[in-house]
Motif scaffolding. Structure first.
Motif, PDB file in Angstrom:
ATOM      1  N   ALA A 258      68.610  33.372  43.550  1.00 11.23           N
ATOM      2  CA  ALA A 258      67.771  34.467  44.038  1.00 11.23           C
ATOM      3  C   ALA A 258      67.585  35.536  42.964  1.00 11.23           C
ATOM      4  CB  ALA A 258      68.405  35.080  45.290  1.00 11.23           C
ATOM      5  N   ILE A 259      68.648  35.793  42.183  1.00  7.51           N
ATOM      6  CA  ILE A 259      68.534  36.765  41.089  1.00  7.51           C
ATOM      7  C   ILE A 259      67.503  36.293  40.072  1.00  7.51           C
ATOM      8  CG2 ILE A 259      69.761  37.854  39.168  1.00  7.51           C
ATOM      9  CD1 ILE A 259      72.330  37.613  40.857  1.00  7.51           C
ATOM     10  N   SER A 260      67.547  35.014  39.713  1.00  5.86           N
ATOM     11  CA  SER A 260      66.606  34.491  38.726  1.00  5.86           C
ATOM     12  C   SER A 260      65.168  34.541  39.242  1.00  5.86           C
ATOM     13  CB  SER A 260      66.988  33.064  38.341  1.00  5.86           C
ATOM     14  OG  SER A 260      66.860  32.192  39.448  1.00  5.86           O
ATOM     15  N   VAL A 261      64.974  34.269  40.534  1.00  8.02           N
ATOM     16  CA  VAL A 261      63.628  34.329  41.104  1.00  8.02           C
ATOM     17  C   VAL A 261      63.116  35.769  41.095  1.00  8.02           C
ATOM     18  CG1 VAL A 261      62.268  34.013  43.209  1.00  8.02           C
ATOM     19  CG2 VAL A 261      63.928  32.268  42.527  1.00  8.02           C
ATOM     20  N   LEU A 262      63.968  36.715  41.480  1.00 13.78           N
ATOM     21  CA  LEU A 262      63.565  38.121  41.453  1.00 13.78           C
ATOM     22  C   LEU A 262      63.289  38.586  40.029  1.00 13.78           C
ATOM     23  CD1 LEU A 262      65.995  39.717  44.081  1.00 13.78           C
ATOM     24  CD2 LEU A 262      63.527  39.363  44.301  1.00 13.78           C
ATOM     25  N   THR A 263      64.048  38.071  39.063  1.00 12.02           N
ATOM     26  CA  THR A 263      63.805  38.413  37.658  1.00 12.02           C
ATOM     27  C   THR A 263      62.414  37.970  37.225  1.00 12.02           C
ATOM     28  OG1 THR A 263      66.165  38.195  37.146  1.00 12.02           O
ATOM     29  CG2 THR A 263      64.619  38.095  35.297  1.00 12.02           C
ATOM     30  N   ILE A 264      62.043  36.760  37.614  1.00  8.64           N
ATOM     31  CA  ILE A 264      60.712  36.247  37.283  1.00  8.64           C
ATOM     32  C   ILE A 264      59.635  37.096  37.930  1.00  8.64           C
ATOM     33  CG2 ILE A 264      59.147  34.282  37.539  1.00  8.64           C
ATOM     34  CD1 ILE A 264      61.601  32.470  37.386  1.00  8.64           C
ATOM     35  N   LEU A 265      59.830  37.440  39.207  1.00  5.91           N
ATOM     36  CA  LEU A 265      58.833  38.236  39.929  1.00  5.91           C
ATOM     37  C   LEU A 265      58.698  39.630  39.319  1.00  5.91           C
ATOM     38  CD1 LEU A 265      59.651  37.277  43.643  1.00  5.91           C
ATOM     39  CD2 LEU A 265      57.740  36.486  42.231  1.00  5.91           C
ATOM     40  N   ILE A 266      59.827  40.250  38.983  1.00  5.58           N
ATOM     41  CA  ILE A 266      59.786  41.582  38.368  1.00  5.58           C
ATOM     42  C   ILE A 266      59.034  41.533  37.046  1.00  5.58           C
ATOM     43  CG2 ILE A 266      61.201  43.370  37.286  1.00  5.58           C
ATOM     44  CD1 ILE A 266      63.341  42.769  39.411  1.00  5.58           C
ATOM     45  N   LEU A 267      59.340  40.531  36.234  1.00  6.00           N
ATOM     46  CA  LEU A 267      58.682  40.406  34.941  1.00  6.00           C
ATOM     47  C   LEU A 267      57.193  40.130  35.099  1.00  6.00           C
ATOM     48  CD1 LEU A 267      59.244  40.480  31.926  1.00  6.00           C
ATOM     49  CD2 LEU A 267      59.698  38.038  32.002  1.00  6.00           C
ATOM     50  N   LEU A 268      56.824  39.319  36.086  1.00  2.00           N
ATOM     51  CA  LEU A 268      55.410  39.030  36.331  1.00  2.00           C
ATOM     52  C   LEU A 268      54.651  40.277  36.755  1.00  2.00           C
ATOM     53  CD1 LEU A 268      55.517  35.583  38.186  1.00  2.00           C
ATOM     54  CD2 LEU A 268      54.638  36.033  35.898  1.00  2.00           C
ATOM     55  N   VAL A 269      55.265  41.085  37.618  1.00  2.00           N
ATOM     56  CA  VAL A 269      54.608  42.310  38.082  1.00  2.00           C
ATOM     57  C   VAL A 269      54.406  43.279  36.920  1.00  2.00           C
ATOM     58  CG1 VAL A 269      54.882  44.362  39.523  1.00  2.00           C
ATOM     59  CG2 VAL A 269      55.410  42.110  40.452  1.00  2.00           C
ATOM     60  N   VAL A 270      55.465  43.460  36.124  1.00  2.00           N
ATOM     61  CA  VAL A 270      55.377  44.386  34.995  1.00  2.00           C
ATOM     62  C   VAL A 270      54.359  43.914  33.969  1.00  2.00           C
ATOM     63  CG1 VAL A 270      56.656  45.372  33.061  1.00  2.00           C
ATOM     64  CG2 VAL A 270      57.731  45.216  35.301  1.00  2.00           C
ATOM     65  N   MET A 271      54.410  42.623  33.633  1.00  2.00           N
ATOM     66  CA  MET A 271      53.530  42.105  32.598  1.00  2.00           C
ATOM     67  C   MET A 271      52.101  41.935  33.064  1.00  2.00           C
ATOM     68  SD  MET A 271      55.526  42.175  30.161  1.00  2.00           S
ATOM     69  CE  MET A 271      54.297  41.626  28.986  1.00  2.00           C
ATOM     70  N   SER A 272      51.863  41.915  34.385  1.00  2.00           N
ATOM     71  CA  SER A 272      50.486  41.775  34.879  1.00  2.00           C
ATOM     72  C   SER A 272      49.633  42.966  34.447  1.00  2.00           C
ATOM     73  CB  SER A 272      50.492  41.647  36.399  1.00  2.00           C
ATOM     74  OG  SER A 272      50.992  42.824  37.012  1.00  2.00           O
ATOM     75  N   PHE A 273      50.233  44.165  34.438  1.00  2.00           N
ATOM     76  CA  PHE A 273      49.487  45.348  33.998  1.00  2.00           C
ATOM     77  C   PHE A 273      49.171  45.259  32.506  1.00  2.00           C
ATOM     78  CE2 PHE A 273      51.963  46.741  37.690  1.00  2.00           C
ATOM     79  CZ  PHE A 273      50.967  47.286  38.469  1.00  2.00           C
ATOM     80  N   TYR A 274      50.145  44.790  31.749  1.00  2.00           N
ATOM     81  CA  TYR A 274      49.935  44.662  30.309  1.00  2.00           C
ATOM     82  C   TYR A 274      48.951  43.551  29.998  1.00  2.00           C
ATOM     83  CZ  TYR A 274      51.195  45.283  25.449  1.00  2.00           C
ATOM     84  OH  TYR A 274      51.155  45.568  24.124  1.00  2.00           O
ATOM     85  N   PHE A 275      48.991  42.472  30.785  1.00  2.00           N
ATOM     86  CA  PHE A 275      48.074  41.365  30.573  1.00  2.00           C
ATOM     87  C   PHE A 275      46.635  41.796  30.852  1.00  2.00           C
ATOM     88  CE2 PHE A 275      46.310  37.085  31.650  1.00  2.00           C
ATOM     89  CZ  PHE A 275      46.556  36.503  30.423  1.00  2.00           C
TER      90      PHE A 275
END
Length: 285
Positions: A258-275
């Motif tokens: 669950a930690i790894s899945v949340l890590t992926i989701l957090i990174l995706l949300v943050v990087m979506s703005f940069y993308f």
């Protein structure tokens, strides 16, 4: 393209799906031995989101990533500019040094930095004593989580600068000499030339490189874990190390997933703005 797609699906997609499924199961040491995989629903996620320790690690991961990326981009860009201004032989020597630093295996570089900051025989303690500072007789540089992450930051920045510097130099070779000459004729100094000439022409480089560095630093598991295993007292853990310790040391496999899945989701949300910034830049061009 089918073999490549099949290989990617086998090596990346299948483990990701299995990991997501695992995150919804309550699997600890006993369940793992008995090969029982009880369904837990969102219990793992609820436990994590309500755990202050998890949010402490999240904040620490973001601060660690921010500090590293800023240092890497600033120092790497400055060295790239230096490469562009050096003569042929000095540029070759500096480039070779950068390549050797970049090519050094991570575990080997961690060992070197551990020796440098060793409590008893470390070079840094000797340097501090030589400079006249007191209290550095067998000083423990890994005594706190902050000092440990500071040393890891030095390691990560040292190993990542060559990529930015060499790419920066390659990008500078595409900027025409007439642009620099026009800037000098207009009375621009070095700082103004960088912001008015270099940065606008290399903006895509800065966006893409920063994007890659954020991803690489955010998942810097090897450097943090190999340096001090996330210690002392788990005070230097970032999200990838936090997930590993929960899974392999604490035997909370479902929680670690669950930690790894949340890590992926957090990174995706943050990087979506940069993308979006990268896509907008491409549309403007």
């Amino acid at each position: 393209m089918l073999p490549a797609v099949a290989g990617m699906a086998l090596l990346l997609l299948y483990p990701l799906i299995k990991n997501v499924i695992l995150s919804f199961q309550d699997i600890n040491k006993i369940e793992f031995i008995q090969r029982k995989y009880p369904f837990a629903g969102f219990a793992n996620y609820t436990q994590l989101l309500g755990d202050s320790a998890f949010w402490t690690v999240v904040v620490r991961s973001f601060l660690f990533t921010f500090a590293n990326v800023v240092l890497i981009m600033v120092i790497g860009s400055l060295i790239g500019i230096l490469l562009n201004r050096l003569g042929t032989w000095m540029r070759l020597v500096l480039s070779m040094a950068l390549v050797m630093a970049w090519a050094m295996p991570i575990v080997a570089s961690v060992q070197v930095f551990s020796w440098l900051f060793d409590e008893q025989f470390g070079v840094m303690n000797w340097v501090m004593r030589t400079l006249g500072f007191s209290g550095y007789e067998q000083h423990n540089w890994f005594e706190t989580g902050l000092s440990t992450l500071t040393i890891v930051t030095l390691l990560v920045v040292w190993g990542s600068i060559p990529f930015v510097a060499l790419n920066m130099y390659a990008g500078l070779t595409t900027v025409g000499a007439e642009l620099y000459e026009a800037a000098r004729m207009d009375g621009a100094n070095g700082w103004q030339t960088f912001w008015k000439v270099v940065f606008p022409n290399l903006k895509p480089f800065f966006l893409v490189t920063t994007f890659l560095e954020v991803i690489w630093v955010f998942k810097a598991f090897t450097q943090v874990y190999a340096m001090n295993k996330g210690g002392p007292d788990r005070a230097s853990e970032i999200l990838p190390v936090f997930a590993y310790v929960e899974g392999q040391s604490q035997f909370h496999y479902g929680l670690a997933a669950a930690i790894s899945v949340l890590t992926i989701l957090i990174l995706l949300v943050v990087m979506s703005f940069y993308f979006r910034l990268i896509l907008k830049q491409e549309e403007e061009q």
